[in-house]
Design an enzyme around this catalytic site. Structure first.
Site, PDB file in Angstrom:
ATOM      1  N   VAL A   1     -18.829   1.754  -6.540  1.00 37.10           N
ATOM      2  CA  VAL A   1     -19.201   0.339  -6.386  1.00 37.10           C
ATOM      3  C   VAL A   1     -20.719   0.190  -6.242  1.00 37.10           C
ATOM      4  O   VAL A   1     -21.352  -0.576  -6.970  1.00 37.10           O
ATOM      5  CB  VAL A   1     -18.511  -0.292  -5.150  1.00 37.10           C
ATOM      6  CG1 VAL A   1     -18.946  -1.734  -4.971  1.00 37.10           C
ATOM      7  CG2 VAL A   1     -16.992  -0.203  -5.265  1.00 37.10           C
TER       8      VAL A   1
ATOM      9  N   LYS B   1       0.854  -1.186   0.000  1.00 39.49           N
ATOM     10  CA  LYS B   1       0.000   0.000   0.000  1.00 39.49           C
ATOM     11  C   LYS B   1       0.887   1.232   0.000  1.00 39.49           C
ATOM     12  O   LYS B   1       1.952   1.242   0.616  1.00 39.49           O
ATOM     13  CB  LYS B   1      -0.883   0.034   1.255  1.00 39.49           C
ATOM     14  CG  LYS B   1      -2.140   0.838   1.072  1.00 39.49           C
ATOM     15  CD  LYS B   1      -3.187   0.018   0.361  1.00 39.49           C
ATOM     16  CE  LYS B   1      -4.486   0.729   0.158  1.00 39.49           C
ATOM     17  NZ  LYS B   1      -5.525  -0.180  -0.321  1.00 39.49           N
TER      18      LYS B   1
ATOM     19  N   GLY C   1     -21.795   4.901  -4.526  1.00 38.40           N
ATOM     20  CA  GLY C   1     -20.646   5.484  -5.221  1.00 38.40           C
ATOM     21  C   GLY C   1     -20.243   4.606  -6.391  1.00 38.40           C
ATOM     22  O   GLY C   1     -21.081   3.959  -7.027  1.00 38.40           O
TER      23      GLY C   1
ATOM     24  N   GLY D   1     -24.799   3.352   0.332  1.00 40.29           N
ATOM     25  CA  GLY D   1     -23.704   3.966  -0.437  1.00 40.29           C
ATOM     26  C   GLY D   1     -23.786   3.626  -1.911  1.00 40.29           C
ATOM     27  O   GLY D   1     -23.694   2.465  -2.294  1.00 40.29           O
TER      28      GLY D   1
HETATM   29  P1  NAD Z   1     -17.202   6.131  -3.329  1.00 43.27           P
HETATM   30  O1  NAD Z   1     -16.521   7.188  -2.556  1.00 43.27           O
HETATM   31  O2  NAD Z   1     -17.283   6.213  -4.806  1.00 43.27           O
HETATM   32  O3  NAD Z   1     -18.705   5.944  -2.791  1.00 43.27           O
HETATM   33  C1  NAD Z   1     -19.092   5.988  -1.444  1.00 43.27           C
HETATM   34  C2  NAD Z   1     -20.534   6.479  -1.412  1.00 43.27           C
HETATM   35  O4  NAD Z   1     -21.023   6.357  -0.075  1.00 43.27           O
HETATM   36  C3  NAD Z   1     -20.699   7.939  -1.831  1.00 43.27           C
HETATM   37  O5  NAD Z   1     -21.712   8.042  -2.817  1.00 43.27           O
HETATM   38  C4  NAD Z   1     -21.092   8.636  -0.526  1.00 43.27           C
HETATM   39  O6  NAD Z   1     -21.950   9.735  -0.734  1.00 43.27           O
HETATM   40  C5  NAD Z   1     -21.806   7.515   0.215  1.00 43.27           C
HETATM   41  N1  NAD Z   1     -21.890   7.695   1.669  1.00 43.27           N
HETATM   42  C6  NAD Z   1     -20.978   8.235   2.504  1.00 43.27           C
HETATM   43  N2  NAD Z   1     -21.445   8.208   3.766  1.00 43.27           N
HETATM   44  C7  NAD Z   1     -22.661   7.594   3.729  1.00 43.27           C
HETATM   45  C8  NAD Z   1     -23.630   7.258   4.704  1.00 43.27           C
HETATM   46  N3  NAD Z   1     -23.449   7.521   6.012  1.00 43.27           N
HETATM   47  N4  NAD Z   1     -24.759   6.653   4.322  1.00 43.27           N
HETATM   48  C9  NAD Z   1     -24.973   6.375   3.012  1.00 43.27           C
HETATM   49  N5  NAD Z   1     -24.093   6.695   2.032  1.00 43.27           N
HETATM   50  C10 NAD Z   1     -22.952   7.283   2.389  1.00 43.27           C
HETATM   51  O7  NAD Z   1     -16.482   4.749  -2.895  1.00 43.27           O
HETATM   52  P2  NAD Z   1     -16.506   3.371  -3.681  1.00 43.27           P
HETATM   53  O8  NAD Z   1     -15.321   3.284  -4.569  1.00 43.27           O
HETATM   54  O9  NAD Z   1     -17.882   3.118  -4.218  1.00 43.27           O
HETATM   55  O10 NAD Z   1     -16.229   2.364  -2.476  1.00 43.27           O
HETATM   56  C11 NAD Z   1     -17.213   2.111  -1.496  1.00 43.27           C
HETATM   57  C12 NAD Z   1     -16.582   1.368  -0.321  1.00 43.27           C
HETATM   58  O11 NAD Z   1     -15.987   0.154  -0.772  1.00 43.27           O
HETATM   59  C13 NAD Z   1     -15.450   2.147   0.353  1.00 43.27           C
HETATM   60  O12 NAD Z   1     -15.480   1.835   1.722  1.00 43.27           O
HETATM   61  C14 NAD Z   1     -14.196   1.571  -0.283  1.00 43.27           C
HETATM   62  O13 NAD Z   1     -13.064   1.680   0.563  1.00 43.27           O
HETATM   63  C15 NAD Z   1     -14.587   0.127  -0.480  1.00 43.27           C
HETATM   64  N6  NAD Z   1     -13.881  -0.561  -1.583  1.00 43.27           N
HETATM   65  C16 NAD Z   1     -13.925  -0.050  -2.840  1.00 43.27           C
HETATM   66  C17 NAD Z   1     -13.283  -0.717  -3.879  1.00 43.27           C
HETATM   67  C18 NAD Z   1     -13.303  -0.180  -5.289  1.00 43.27           C
HETATM   68  O14 NAD Z   1     -12.895  -0.915  -6.185  1.00 43.27           O
HETATM   69  N7  NAD Z   1     -13.767   1.032  -5.529  1.00 43.27           N
HETATM   70  C19 NAD Z   1     -12.606  -1.913  -3.634  1.00 43.27           C
HETATM   71  C20 NAD Z   1     -12.592  -2.423  -2.332  1.00 43.27           C
HETATM   72  C21 NAD Z   1     -13.249  -1.738  -1.322  1.00 43.27           C
END
Ligand code: NAD
Length: 335
Positions: free
Chosen positions: A176, A80, A174, A172
């Protein structure tokens, strides 16, 4: 905290401190393990309260990547990078400098996106190194892997993997969560969604016919599957008591607020898919393409289903919480 104490605590192999005076770059690259293959892990760009907090974060996250790669049975280890965000940093130049440093590592470490790092940052870095997953769609790969995890967990918990007619709640939407919503909707699931950003909830409500609930209510939704895809530590002892689902499977890292919660879920008969088993999609596609040099489609991540089945079956047989079994499997494979 002293550097070697951090390596001892998290079991790491090496720490590289990267400094570039012209851009103001201050970065820490932690390599946890290269026993199974090159280390793979994204870049987290954050302001830290201290340099030692940044170091601990890098080492801890690198260890988590090793566990994730080992459980997914990949020919890769974990690493990392942490970029310490500060006012004096010229972002574009800093990521170029970081790219040159990663190139000098000669392929023992491959990188990609993580919290706080943008696709633009990765592009700047990718101009300087071959060892960055610049073309990988992280959200899509992770979402597809999650679907495989959900199906395997449903098969385990209910006897059928079918998504059709299931009620699935997503916290959430986002990168994913929104892609996950689309895939589940296509599979015939009925969705309940929540996000603090109203614009994304209305898009998904319209596209997928999803029911929208307030962020505070989504975790206690009555559903077949709950998918935490926003923040870590959402599953506290109190939240665990209020859950009304059969399965928890989401992408958020470190969902369990404490190890005791894993036991609590098991005792309540809720099937918890450990987060790093469910969310390995981008890692699997990234390692296959960038470390093994194979062009593959998203179906490469569907193997997560078999891993989930393995972990859940073993947990049942050994009468252990699923998160303990996943960690045991990772440690066995890393030994
Ligand atoms: P992102 O930042 O694109 O999306 C996160 C979403 O959660 C946002 O739309 C935000 O508005 C929403 N959010 C924040 N607080 C909230 C709450 N209290 N209630 C409801 N919604 C809320 O992140 P992502 O890339 O979609 O990843 C989501 C999670 O998965 C993160 O924890 C990330 O670390 C984990 N993750 C992501 C990946 C990846 O490939 N992107 C891989 C492994 C793990």
């Amino acid at each position: 905290m002293a550097v070697f104490n951090v390596l001892t605590e998290y079991g790491g192999e090496a720490i590289t401190f990267v400094h570039d005076a012209p851009s103001g770059l201050q970065a820490i690259v932690a390599i946890h393990s290269t026993r199974r293959g090159p280390a793979f892990g994204g870049i987290r760009t954050l302001s830290y309260r201290s340099q030692s907090a940044a170091l601990t974060d890098a080492a801890r996250l690198a260890q988590a990547m090793s566990f994730k790669a080992a459980v997914a049975d990949l020919p890769a280890g974990g690493g990392k990078t942490v970029v310490i965000k500060h006012d004096g940093m010229n972002r574009q130049a800093a990521f170029h400098a970081l790219g040159r440093a990663i190139e000098r590592m000669g392929g023992s470490y491959f990188t990609g996106l993580d919290v706080g790092t943008s696709a633009e940052d990765l592009k700047a870095l990718g101009a300087e190194t071959r060892y960055a997953a610049v073309k990988l769609d992280f959200g899509k790969s992770t979402a597809r892997g999650l679907v495989a995890a959900i199906e395997a967990a449903l098969k385990f918990a209910t006897g059928s993997a079918s998504l059709d007619g299931r009620r699935i709640a997503i916290q959430g939407l986002g990168a994913v969560g929104s892609e996950l919503a689309r895939l589940l909707h296509k599979g015939g699931a009925a969705l309940t969604v929540a996000d603090t950003n109203a614009a994304v909830t209305s898009t998904i409500a319209e596209e997928c016919g999803a029911e929208v609930v307030a962020p505070a209510r989504v975790l206690a939704t009555e559903c077949d599957v709950l998918c935490p895809c926003a923040l870590g530590s959402v599953l506290t002892a109190q939240v665990a008591e209020s859950l009304q689902c059969k399965v928890v499977a989401g992408s958020a890292n470190n969902q369990l607020a404490g190890a005791g919660v894993g036991r609590q879920l098991a005792d309540a008969g809720i099937t918890y898919v450990p987060d790093y088993v469910a969310n390995a999609g981008a890692l699997i596609k990234g390692v296959t393409e960038y470390v093994q040099g194979k062009e593959v489609g998203y179906e490469v991540v569907d193997r997560i289903g078999a891993t989930v089945a393995l972990v859940l079956e073993r947990a049942r047989k050994e009468r252990k919480p699923t998160h303990e079994v996943a960690e045991q499997l990772a440690r066995e494979r890393l030994a």
